[in-house]
Design a protein around this motif. Structure first.
Motif, mmCIF file in Angstrom:
data_model
loop_
_atom_site.group_PDB
_atom_site.id
_atom_site.type_symbol
_atom_site.label_atom_id
_atom_site.label_comp_id
_atom_site.label_asym_id
_atom_site.label_seq_id
_atom_site.Cartn_x
_atom_site.Cartn_y
_atom_site.Cartn_z
ATOM 1 N N ASP A 284 -14.724 -13.775 14.552
ATOM 2 C CA ASP A 284 -13.392 -14.251 14.910
ATOM 3 C C ASP A 284 -12.318 -13.326 14.345
ATOM 4 N N ALA A 285 -11.047 -13.694 14.552
ATOM 5 C CA ALA A 285 -9.948 -12.815 14.143
ATOM 6 C C ALA A 285 -9.949 -12.573 12.640
ATOM 7 N N GLY A 286 -10.256 -13.617 11.866
ATOM 8 C CA GLY A 286 -10.306 -13.444 10.417
ATOM 9 C C GLY A 286 -11.392 -12.481 9.997
ATOM 10 N N TYR A 287 -12.539 -12.560 10.660
ATOM 11 C CA TYR A 287 -13.646 -11.637 10.385
ATOM 12 C C TYR A 287 -13.233 -10.202 10.716
ATOM 13 N N ALA A 288 -12.588 -10.020 11.883
ATOM 14 C CA ALA A 288 -12.177 -8.683 12.311
ATOM 15 C C ALA A 288 -11.206 -8.059 11.313
ATOM 16 N N LEU A 289 -10.240 -8.856 10.828
ATOM 17 C CA LEU A 289 -9.266 -8.314 9.891
ATOM 18 C C LEU A 289 -9.908 -7.979 8.547
ATOM 19 N N GLU A 290 -10.835 -8.809 8.084
ATOM 20 C CA GLU A 290 -11.513 -8.502 6.818
ATOM 21 C C GLU A 290 -12.329 -7.226 6.943
ATOM 22 N N SER B 91 -0.439 -7.158 12.341
ATOM 23 C CA SER B 91 -1.676 -7.395 11.601
ATOM 24 C C SER B 91 -2.244 -6.113 11.005
ATOM 25 N N PHE B 92 -2.038 -4.967 11.652
ATOM 26 C CA PHE B 92 -2.549 -3.722 11.077
ATOM 27 C C PHE B 92 -1.790 -3.374 9.806
ATOM 28 N N LEU B 93 -0.488 -3.629 9.819
ATOM 29 C CA LEU B 93 0.303 -3.388 8.617
ATOM 30 C C LEU B 93 -0.186 -4.277 7.476
ATOM 31 N N THR B 94 -0.482 -5.539 7.792
ATOM 32 C CA THR B 94 -1.017 -6.458 6.788
ATOM 33 C C THR B 94 -2.361 -5.971 6.266
ATOM 34 N N ALA B 95 -3.242 -5.572 7.188
ATOM 35 C CA ALA B 95 -4.568 -5.101 6.785
ATOM 36 C C ALA B 95 -4.472 -3.860 5.911
ATOM 37 N N ALA B 96 -3.572 -2.934 6.263
ATOM 38 C CA ALA B 96 -3.424 -1.716 5.469
ATOM 39 C C ALA B 96 -2.917 -2.030 4.070
ATOM 40 N N SER B 97 -1.997 -2.985 3.965
ATOM 41 C CA SER B 97 -1.479 -3.387 2.652
ATOM 42 C C SER B 97 -2.581 -4.026 1.803
ATOM 43 N N LYS B 98 -3.367 -4.916 2.418
ATOM 44 C CA LYS B 98 -4.469 -5.546 1.701
ATOM 45 C C LYS B 98 -5.533 -4.520 1.323
ATOM 46 N N ALA B 99 -5.755 -3.543 2.198
ATOM 47 C CA ALA B 99 -6.731 -2.493 1.913
ATOM 48 C C ALA B 99 -6.290 -1.637 0.741
ATOM 49 N N GLN B 100 -4.986 -1.341 0.662
ATOM 50 C CA GLN B 100 -4.481 -0.568 -0.469
ATOM 51 C C GLN B 100 -4.673 -1.336 -1.765
ATOM 52 N N ALA B 101 -4.425 -2.659 -1.726
ATOM 53 C CA ALA B 101 -4.638 -3.484 -2.916
ATOM 54 C C ALA B 101 -6.107 -3.499 -3.315
ATOM 55 N N ALA B 102 -7.011 -3.582 -2.315
ATOM 56 C CA ALA B 102 -8.449 -3.563 -2.602
ATOM 57 C C ALA B 102 -8.860 -2.232 -3.215
ATOM 58 N N ALA B 103 -8.372 -1.126 -2.640
ATOM 59 C CA ALA B 103 -8.693 0.196 -3.181
ATOM 60 C C ALA B 103 -8.144 0.347 -4.592
ATOM 61 N N ASP B 104 -6.928 -0.147 -4.820
ATOM 62 C CA ASP B 104 -6.339 -0.075 -6.165
ATOM 63 C C ASP B 104 -7.212 -0.805 -7.179
ATOM 64 N N TRP B 105 -7.723 -1.985 -6.789
ATOM 65 C CA TRP B 105 -8.579 -2.748 -7.701
ATOM 66 C C TRP B 105 -9.867 -1.974 -8.017
ATOM 67 N N VAL B 106 -10.520 -1.458 -6.977
ATOM 68 C CA VAL B 106 -11.768 -0.717 -7.174
ATOM 69 C C VAL B 106 -11.534 0.511 -8.044
ATOM 70 N N LEU B 107 -10.505 1.284 -7.738
ATOM 71 C CA LEU B 107 -10.243 2.521 -8.486
ATOM 72 C C LEU B 107 -9.849 2.228 -9.938
#
Length: 329
Positions: A259-265, A307-323
């Motif tokens: 679904d849409a939530g799966y696609a965005l994650e 939604s792409f802007l949202t995903a990119a922002s969340k992705a940056q936060a995820a990368a920041d956490w991992v790094l």
């Protein structure tokens, strides 16, 4: 992957007037969607047969600091479509300040930033005093109102007169390369991922993250065609692990597979693993069915252009956490 990277610099939009009518998030989404519709993910380096064996590198501002989030993807996409090899980007005024000049007829690339309401700068300037946002009862919340704005940047290869250090070195085409990393790379990546506080299990023929049990499952290292793909896949699953409620608590409301939530994650994990890879020298590549992913992403983008802007922002936060956990600057 075979792909021509000599597309016209005017191919990103149908006309200049179309660009004017789009909001900032619609403009960057249109650029990314155009590539996805052709089956191209701009965060995957598609020219391995002629390029140096480095993973993607982060695009840099004129001052040398890396761009973040959505702008990384937008500038990777611009570089892909126009064949730019330099990682340095300038506004028209920044080029002039260095006694350089954008060549006549060159089209810039669009990047975005959040500004306080009333700020007229081009992203790098100092914001002006802004009105405060108001809560549901009409009282000021103390937070300034922020709106998405955009501005145009040019790659160093579109500019004459810059110092030579801003231009990519001339390269001679080389024979197709192997992605097999050396033992030093493997040792470094193993050390970095060992710092991630998530249980890692091996076995089976699937790579996935279980949120309920909070563990990452990976096939055996020997099941991958090369070491780079193993570590890139682990980066993807580690990005998923950042969503746990004890970490970033990320939830797009997924209720079923696909679904849409799966696609965005999945999009967040793709982008985050690309950002991580750009920092530690990994390609952004893993074993899942990207054609199915792309269909889901295009539907999500069509339903909600932001939604792409949202995903990119969340992705940056995820990368920041991992790094940060890896202790990578």
């Amino acid at each position: 992957m075979s792909l021509s990277i000599t597309a016209s610099r005017d191919s990103r939009y149908s006309s200049a007037s179309d660009e004017v009518r789009l909001t900032p998030h619609e403009r960057v989404t249109a650029q990314i969607s155009s590539l996805l519709e052709r089956g191209v993910r701009p965060w995957i380096k598609p020219w391995d047969d002629i390029a140096t064996p480095d993973a993607l590198v982060l695009p840099l501002r004129s001052c040398g600091t890396p761009y973040r989030g959505m702008n990384i993807i937008a500038l990777w996409a611009a570089s892909l479509e126009s064949g730019f090899r330099s990682r340095h980007w300038f506004t028209f005024k920044q080029a002039l300040a260095m006694k350089a000049c954008v060549r006549k007829g060159e089209r810039g690339s669009f990047v975005v930033y959040y500004a306080e309401l009333g700020d007229k700068s081009e992203g790098d300037g100092k914001p002006s005093r802004a009105p405060k946002a108001k809560g549901a009862n009409g009282d000021e919340t103390g937070e300034p109102r922020r709106i998405l704005r955009g501005y145009t940047v040019f790659n160093a290869e579109q500019i004459e007169g810059l110092p030579e250090t801003f231009y990519a070195p001339t390269e001679t085409p080389v024979a197709p390369r192997t992605l097999i990393p050396n033992s030093e790379d493997e040792t470094r990546w193993a050390s970095l991922f060992a710092r991630i506080p998530v249980t890692l299990r091996h076995g089976g023929n699937r790579a996935f993250y279980s949120k309920a049990a909070d563990f990452i499952q990976m096939p055996l290292r020997e099941a991958f065609r090369d070491g780079s793909q193993y570590w890139a896949t682990l980066a993807h699953e580690t990005a998923h692990a950042s969503r746990h409620e004890t970490r970033l608590n990320r939830d797009f409301g997924q209720t079923r597979f696909g679904d849409a939530g799966y696609a965005l994650e999945e999009l967040v994990a793709e982008l985050a693993s690309a950002f991580i890879g750009a920092h530690i020298g990994l390609p952004a590549d893993h074993l899942e069915d990207h054609a199915a992913y792309i269909d889901g992403w295009l539907k999500a983008l069509g339903d909600n252009p932001s939604s792409f802007l949202t995903a990119a922002s969340k992705a940056q936060a995820a990368a920041d956490w991992v790094l940060a956990v890896m202790e990578v600057d």
